[in-house]
Design a protein around this motif. Structure first.
Motif, PDB file in Angstrom:
ATOM      1  N   SER A 293       0.819  -1.209   0.000  1.00  0.00           N
ATOM      2  CA  SER A 293       0.000   0.000   0.000  1.00  0.00           C
ATOM      3  C   SER A 293       0.846   1.250   0.000  1.00  0.00           C
ATOM      4  CB  SER A 293      -0.933   0.002   1.209  1.00  0.00           C
ATOM      5  OG  SER A 293      -0.174  -0.063   2.422  1.00  0.00           O
ATOM      6  N   SER A 294       2.092   1.156   0.431  1.00  0.00           N
ATOM      7  CA  SER A 294       2.988   2.306   0.439  1.00  0.00           C
ATOM      8  C   SER A 294       4.423   1.807   0.450  1.00  0.00           C
ATOM      9  CB  SER A 294       2.725   3.197   1.657  1.00  0.00           C
ATOM     10  OG  SER A 294       3.631   4.283   1.688  1.00  0.00           O
ATOM     11  N   LYS A 295       5.303   2.526  -0.223  1.00  0.00           N
ATOM     12  CA  LYS A 295       6.717   2.173  -0.217  1.00  0.00           C
ATOM     13  C   LYS A 295       7.472   2.867   0.903  1.00  0.00           C
ATOM     14  CE  LYS A 295       7.032   1.165  -5.158  1.00  0.00           C
ATOM     15  NZ  LYS A 295       7.716   1.508  -6.449  1.00  0.00           N
ATOM     16  N   ILE A 296       6.909   3.957   1.422  1.00  0.00           N
ATOM     17  CA  ILE A 296       7.522   4.707   2.518  1.00  0.00           C
ATOM     18  C   ILE A 296       6.457   4.928   3.578  1.00  0.00           C
ATOM     19  CG2 ILE A 296       8.732   6.802   3.185  1.00  0.00           C
ATOM     20  CD1 ILE A 296       9.596   7.169   0.322  1.00  0.00           C
TER      21      ILE A 296
ATOM     22  N   GLY B  96       5.630   2.776  13.086  1.00  0.00           N
ATOM     23  CA  GLY B  96       4.371   2.404  13.702  1.00  0.00           C
ATOM     24  C   GLY B  96       3.156   2.563  12.823  1.00  0.00           C
ATOM     25  N   GLN B  97       3.326   3.063  11.614  1.00  0.00           N
ATOM     26  CA  GLN B  97       2.183   3.231  10.715  1.00  0.00           C
ATOM     27  C   GLN B  97       1.855   1.901  10.040  1.00  0.00           C
ATOM     28  OE1 GLN B  97       2.794   6.040   7.582  1.00  0.00           O
ATOM     29  NE2 GLN B  97       0.979   5.403   6.449  1.00  0.00           N
ATOM     30  N   PRO B  98       0.582   1.520   9.957  1.00  0.00           N
ATOM     31  CA  PRO B  98       0.239   0.243   9.311  1.00  0.00           C
ATOM     32  C   PRO B  98       0.485   0.298   7.804  1.00  0.00           C
ATOM     33  CG  PRO B  98      -1.717   1.304  10.243  1.00  0.00           C
ATOM     34  CD  PRO B  98      -0.568   2.194  10.525  1.00  0.00           C
ATOM     35  N   VAL B  99       0.887  -0.834   7.251  1.00  0.00           N
ATOM     36  CA  VAL B  99       1.071  -0.988   5.817  1.00  0.00           C
ATOM     37  C   VAL B  99       0.425  -2.313   5.416  1.00  0.00           C
ATOM     38  CG1 VAL B  99       3.328  -2.085   6.079  1.00  0.00           C
ATOM     39  CG2 VAL B  99       2.735  -1.002   3.919  1.00  0.00           C
ATOM     40  N   THR B 100      -0.216  -2.326   4.254  1.00  0.00           N
ATOM     41  CA  THR B 100      -0.915  -3.526   3.769  1.00  0.00           C
ATOM     42  C   THR B 100      -0.134  -4.147   2.626  1.00  0.00           C
ATOM     43  OG1 THR B 100      -3.060  -2.598   4.387  1.00  0.00           O
ATOM     44  CG2 THR B 100      -3.061  -4.432   2.821  1.00  0.00           C
TER      45      THR B 100
ATOM     46  N   THR C 280      -2.503 -21.142  -0.558  1.00  0.00           N
ATOM     47  CA  THR C 280      -2.280 -20.405   0.683  1.00  0.00           C
ATOM     48  C   THR C 280      -1.006 -19.582   0.565  1.00  0.00           C
ATOM     49  OG1 THR C 280      -3.334 -22.169   1.954  1.00  0.00           O
ATOM     50  CG2 THR C 280      -1.967 -20.601   3.170  1.00  0.00           C
ATOM     51  N   VAL C 281      -1.087 -18.298   0.916  1.00  0.00           N
ATOM     52  CA  VAL C 281       0.062 -17.401   0.860  1.00  0.00           C
ATOM     53  C   VAL C 281       0.745 -17.366   2.222  1.00  0.00           C
ATOM     54  CG1 VAL C 281       0.825 -15.022   0.519  1.00  0.00           C
ATOM     55  CG2 VAL C 281      -0.953 -15.994  -0.958  1.00  0.00           C
ATOM     56  N   HIS C 282       2.062 -17.549   2.217  1.00  0.00           N
ATOM     57  CA  HIS C 282       2.876 -17.449   3.432  1.00  0.00           C
ATOM     58  C   HIS C 282       3.791 -16.232   3.289  1.00  0.00           C
ATOM     59  CE1 HIS C 282       1.861 -21.573   4.902  1.00  0.00           C
ATOM     60  NE2 HIS C 282       1.738 -21.824   3.595  1.00  0.00           N
ATOM     61  N   TRP C 283       3.761 -15.351   4.298  1.00  0.00           N
ATOM     62  CA  TRP C 283       4.594 -14.143   4.281  1.00  0.00           C
ATOM     63  C   TRP C 283       5.886 -14.396   5.056  1.00  0.00           C
ATOM     64  CZ3 TRP C 283       3.276 -10.361   1.074  1.00  0.00           C
ATOM     65  CH2 TRP C 283       1.957 -10.301   0.636  1.00  0.00           C
ATOM     66  N   VAL C 284       7.004 -13.982   4.448  1.00  0.00           N
ATOM     67  CA  VAL C 284       8.320 -14.236   5.036  1.00  0.00           C
ATOM     68  C   VAL C 284       9.093 -12.932   5.059  1.00  0.00           C
ATOM     69  CG1 VAL C 284      10.444 -15.584   4.871  1.00  0.00           C
ATOM     70  CG2 VAL C 284       8.276 -16.570   4.085  1.00  0.00           C
ATOM     71  N   SER C 285       9.712 -12.619   6.211  1.00  0.00           N
ATOM     72  CA  SER C 285      10.532 -11.412   6.313  1.00  0.00           C
ATOM     73  C   SER C 285      11.892 -11.675   5.700  1.00  0.00           C
ATOM     74  CB  SER C 285      10.668 -10.980   7.773  1.00  0.00           C
ATOM     75  OG  SER C 285      11.310 -11.999   8.518  1.00  0.00           O
ATOM     76  N   GLN C 286      12.723 -10.630   5.650  1.00  0.00           N
ATOM     77  CA  GLN C 286      13.998 -10.758   4.960  1.00  0.00           C
ATOM     78  C   GLN C 286      14.973 -11.680   5.691  1.00  0.00           C
ATOM     79  OE1 GLN C 286      15.142  -6.660   4.682  1.00  0.00           O
ATOM     80  NE2 GLN C 286      16.187  -6.633   6.653  1.00  0.00           N
ATOM     81  N   ASP C 287      14.724 -11.989   6.977  1.00  0.00           N
ATOM     82  CA  ASP C 287      15.589 -12.941   7.683  1.00  0.00           C
ATOM     83  C   ASP C 287      15.090 -14.376   7.554  1.00  0.00           C
ATOM     84  OD1 ASP C 287      13.354 -12.917   9.251  1.00  0.00           O
ATOM     85  OD2 ASP C 287      14.358 -12.286  11.091  1.00  0.00           O
TER      86      ASP C 287
ATOM     87  N   THR D  20      -3.696 -11.153   2.077  1.00  0.00           N
ATOM     88  CA  THR D  20      -3.345  -9.800   2.510  1.00  0.00           C
ATOM     89  C   THR D  20      -2.829  -9.862   3.940  1.00  0.00           C
ATOM     90  OG1 THR D  20      -5.600  -9.345   3.296  1.00  0.00           O
ATOM     91  CG2 THR D  20      -5.076  -8.724   1.022  1.00  0.00           C
ATOM     92  N   TRP D  21      -1.958  -8.934   4.244  1.00  0.00           N
ATOM     93  CA  TRP D  21      -1.368  -8.893   5.585  1.00  0.00           C
ATOM     94  C   TRP D  21      -1.142  -7.438   5.951  1.00  0.00           C
ATOM     95  CZ3 TRP D  21       4.479  -9.552   6.629  1.00  0.00           C
ATOM     96  CH2 TRP D  21       4.730  -9.478   8.010  1.00  0.00           C
ATOM     97  N   VAL D  22      -1.672  -7.034   7.086  1.00  0.00           N
ATOM     98  CA  VAL D  22      -1.497  -5.677   7.592  1.00  0.00           C
ATOM     99  C   VAL D  22      -0.531  -5.741   8.770  1.00  0.00           C
ATOM    100  CG1 VAL D  22      -2.614  -3.638   8.549  1.00  0.00           C
ATOM    101  CG2 VAL D  22      -3.823  -5.040   6.856  1.00  0.00           C
ATOM    102  N   THR D  23       0.539  -4.961   8.693  1.00  0.00           N
ATOM    103  CA  THR D  23       1.533  -4.977   9.759  1.00  0.00           C
ATOM    104  C   THR D  23       2.028  -3.563  10.001  1.00  0.00           C
ATOM    105  OG1 THR D  23       3.635  -5.954  10.493  1.00  0.00           O
ATOM    106  CG2 THR D  23       3.457  -5.369   8.162  1.00  0.00           C
ATOM    107  N   THR D  24       2.679  -3.360  11.118  1.00  0.00           N
ATOM    108  CA  THR D  24       3.307  -2.076  11.433  1.00  0.00           C
ATOM    109  C   THR D  24       4.809  -2.291  11.528  1.00  0.00           C
ATOM    110  OG1 THR D  24       2.986  -2.464  13.799  1.00  0.00           O
ATOM    111  CG2 THR D  24       1.299  -1.176  12.643  1.00  0.00           C
ATOM    112  N   LEU D  25       5.565  -1.297  11.140  1.00  0.00           N
ATOM    113  CA  LEU D  25       7.021  -1.412  11.080  1.00  0.00           C
ATOM    114  C   LEU D  25       7.683  -0.310  11.884  1.00  0.00           C
ATOM    115  CD1 LEU D  25       7.414  -2.080   7.239  1.00  0.00           C
ATOM    116  CD2 LEU D  25       7.330  -3.768   9.064  1.00  0.00           C
ATOM    117  N   GLN D  26       8.828  -0.653  12.444  1.00  0.00           N
ATOM    118  CA  GLN D  26       9.654   0.320  13.136  1.00  0.00           C
ATOM    119  C   GLN D  26      10.946   0.595  12.380  1.00  0.00           C
ATOM    120  OE1 GLN D  26       8.626   2.043  15.755  1.00  0.00           O
ATOM    121  NE2 GLN D  26       6.695   0.885  15.801  1.00  0.00           N
ATOM    122  N   THR D  27      11.352  -0.358  11.551  1.00  0.00           N
ATOM    123  CA  THR D  27      12.569  -0.194  10.752  1.00  0.00           C
ATOM    124  C   THR D  27      12.286  -0.647   9.327  1.00  0.00           C
ATOM    125  OG1 THR D  27      13.353  -2.423  11.335  1.00  0.00           O
ATOM    126  CG2 THR D  27      14.094  -0.578  12.720  1.00  0.00           C
ATOM    127  N   SER D  28      13.083  -0.161   8.404  1.00  0.00           N
ATOM    128  CA  SER D  28      12.926  -0.551   7.004  1.00  0.00           C
ATOM    129  C   SER D  28      13.190  -2.042   6.850  1.00  0.00           C
ATOM    130  CB  SER D  28      13.901   0.238   6.123  1.00  0.00           C
ATOM    131  OG  SER D  28      13.652   1.627   6.217  1.00  0.00           O
TER     132      SER D  28
END
Length: 691
Positions: free
Chosen positions: A99-102, A106-110, A119-126, A135-143
């Motif tokens: 939903s946004s690149k920047i 603490g702001q939610p991003v979809t 079934t979709v599985h979401w994986v972080s960079q680690d 769809t997955w809505v999450t909040t981030l503190q770091t890029s």
């Protein structure tokens, strides 16, 4: 010296029965191993992937069909065995959007994943799984960056292309103005710097820069907004708007003289002030009020006179009252002040197809009426008109505009007025791009098995004017590196009309492989991009690629097109290449192992006369070594044979029933070959003939 190993096929041969194939599985996930066994062959079993032996292990990366033949002796083979099809159920990687690149901390991003029926599985960079769902809505503190996989039929796809989300706290912008002390009606340029998001000004407008025309002193502030959070307000930039200091000396009451029923406003100026460079009459006390069209002949009412000095400053407005004195046998105002009109072309935007025109009214002219001889649309028909060109307007190349003023007194002595203007609007210029990939070439480099892919890019001018500044771009990171393939080398060659980027790598921001060139209307030019890859660690053997073309037309407008697969830049022949953008896809059927000799024998060829892969070419044969070639069809019949092959086979038959017509091409399909070199080496495999 090489020794002769000439083989003469036996005159008689009792063809063996085809083997029977049994496999350990028919449906697998990608990278799983399947064991295939061929029974019923007392000779040598030759598999369609080039392996020999009664049992082989395969690890197909996509759905693949396997067959085999039984070879009793050279030149004596069975028909093809019934195909054993292995279906690879692993789904394609999903396509991820955000939903946004920047975002702010603490702001939610979809995040949304498409192209997955499972079934979709979401994986972080680690590598940690974060969530499940399309769809997955999450909040981030770091890029961070996220990938998604698709699970379907108990198989998991390769990870999607990573999507990065930058977390940034909005920085308060710094606002500056190119001038801070101006006269009313002059323009200044405001600039806000240091904002990575959207700049919002205190008056509600947006943008990094803006041009304003203030008529009174004012201050400007701005904030930087990213998502739903914004920075503190910037420091104010104050703009001082000055007025001319000297007041005007005017006669403020004017009366008409019979028999005329109009007043000449210029009579208000008693003594011209040498400091005043120009006088302006307006219908209101503001510089934003409409100008009086014919100051020499106005009706009754109150008008305002402004003086403008040499430095551009205006005096305070002075009201002038015009009175019409009744009289007998009066001359109608429209006779003493006849209506007239002219047209001025303000701007023409060929890219957007927008024409802006102004009707210049005079005399007793009032509201204008607009018409055109084209099929476009007027979105504004006041004194300032805005017109959207139709495709028919573009094709004709010119549009005739007419502005009319109605007869002010109907059946009286006065008449209306009209004016015309022909606006030349060139047809939309079009650049088209197509992209075709040749059959892969396997080779050995520093004891490493690599594959070489050559793409032919065709860029065409489908417009009516010359295109300049031709640029072609191809992102190899997106096509290969993202799938785990390693790019070992890149080579670009072009036709004489194009300028190649000799330092092109296709990686990161370096995606421009052609940096210039010119194409006349109807012309086309070619570029060839050769990429050498190590695919031993790739997570897929199917690679999808697109390129981009850009050019500048005679009006300075930039036209663009994404490539479509093949040689034709406009395959649907509708005159618009921009609606054709089929990606160019190639699938490598296997990663050839080190056990294969440096002699390269292609897996197939396409003798269709397009100049690409029209011959069955064997490469890297040592000097002085001769080649014997025998080609058999699926029923074990010899269809082509030569004892001294010169890389000239074009898919025609020189054996059996086809020999009566040397031009007769063999049908598309799978064929079995036996190739012998005079140094003692022998190769037996299958090839695919596709036109």
């Amino acid at each position: 010296m090489a020794t002769s190993n000439t083989h003469i096929p036996a005159d008689t041969c009792q063809h063996p029965e085809p083997p029977i194939i049994i496999g350990s599985a028919k449906a697998i996930c990608r990278n799983e191993i399947v064991s295939l066994t061929a029974t019923g062959c007392s000779g040598t079993v030759v598999w369609s992937n080039g392996d020999t032996g009664s049992t082989i292990s395969v690890k197909p990366q996509q759905t693949t069909k396997y067959t085999a033949i039984c070879r009793a002796k050279p030149g004596c083979i069975s028909c093809f065995a019934d195909v054993w099809k292995i279906t690879v159920n692993t789904p394609e990687a999903p396509t991820v959007t955000t939903s946004s690149k920047i975002v702010c901390p603490g702001q939610p991003v979809t995040l949304t994943a498409a192209n997955c029926a499972g079934t979709v599985h979401w994986v972080s960079q680690d590598g940690t799984e974060q969530a499940v769902g399309k769809t997955w809505v999450t909040t981030l503190q770091t890029s961070t960056a996220f990938r998604a996989t698709c699970e379907q039929n108990n198989c998991i796809s390769n990870p999607s292309i990573p999507r990065s989300i930058e977390v940034a706290t909005p920085q308060t912008p710094a606002v500056s103005a190119d001038r801070r002390d101006i006269c009313a009606g002059q323009t200044i340029r405001l600039t806000a710097s240091g904002c990575l998001g959207t700049v919002r000004w205190a008056d509600g407008t947006e943008g990094l820069t803006r041009t304003i025309t203030p008529y009174s002193s004012i201050s400007y502030r701005a904030v930087c907004q990213i998502g739903s959070c914004q920075s503190d307000s910037s420091q104010a930039v104050s703009i001082t708007v000055r007025s001319a200091s000297n007041p005007l000396n005017l006669q403020t009451n004017l009366t008409s003289n019979c028999p005329f029923q109009t007043v000449d406003l210029s009579k208000a100026i008693i003594n011209k002030d040498v400091s005043i460079q120009r006088y302006e009459f307006r219908t209101g006390a503001s510089l934003l009020a409409p100008a009086v069209q014919s100051p020499g002949a106005v009706g009754a009412g109150t008008y305002y006179l402004f003086g403008r000095t040499a430095d551009g400053c205006y005096t305070a407005p002075i009201a002038i009252v015009a009175t019409i004195k009744p009289c007998q046998n009066a001359i109608p105002p429209c006779l003493s002040n006849p209506a007239f009109v002219a047209i001025r072309l303000d701007s023409l935007d060929p890219a957007k197809g927008v024409v802006r025109l102004t009707a210049q009214l005079g005399g007793s002219a009032t509201k204008p009426s607009w018409q055109s001889d084209g099929g476009g649309l007027f979105t504004s028909t006041e004194t300032n008109a805005r017109y959207l060109l139709s495709e028919a307007d573009r094709q004709r190349g010119a549009t005739l505009f007419t502005v009319s003023i109605a007869d002010p007194d109907g059946d009286g002595p006065c008449v209306g007025a009209s004016a015309q203007k022909l606006v030349t609007a060139s047809s939309r210029e079009l650049v088209g791009l197509s992209k075709k990939v040749a059959e892969p070439i396997w080779l050995t480099e520093n004891q490493k098995r690599l594959v070489e892919l050559t793409y032919q890019l065709t860029v065409a001018n489908l417009g009516k004017q010359t295109l300049t500044g031709i640029q072609l771009a191809d992102d190899l990171d997106a096509a290969f590196s993202g799938a785990g393939a390693q790019i070992r080398s890149v080579n670009v060659r072009v036709d004489s009309g194009l300028v190649a980027n000799k330092n092109y790598t296709g990686l990161g921001a370096d995606t421009i492989l052609v940096t210039g060139g010119t194409l006349k209307a109807g012309e086309q030019a070619h570029a060839w991009l050769t990429v050498r890859l190590d695919v031993s660690q790739a997570n897929t053997l199917t690679f999808t690629n697109k390129a981009m073309a850009q050019a500048i037309d005679a009006t300075g407008t930039i036209c663009r097109d994404r490539s479509t697969n093949g040689l034709d830049t406009d395959p649907d022949q509708n005159g618009n290449p921009t609606d054709n953008d089929e990606p160019t896809v190639i699938t490598l059927h296997s990663v050839q192992g080190e056990e294969y000799s440096s002699v390269f024998i292609p897996e197939g060829f396409s003798p269709n006369g397009d100049g690409i892969n029209d011959r069955f070419v064997i490469q890297n044969v040592p000097t002085g070594v001769t080649i014997q070639v025998e080609i058999y069809n699926r029923w074990g019949h010899l269809v082509y044979q030569t004892m001294n092959y010169k890389n000239d086979w074009d898919g025609t038959s020189n054996q059996g029933v086809k020999t009566a017509d040397s031009r007769q091409g063999l049908p598309d399909g799978t064929y079995y070959y036996q190739i012998r070199l005079s140094d003692g080496r022998e190769f037996v495999r299958f090839l695919t003939l596709v036109r």
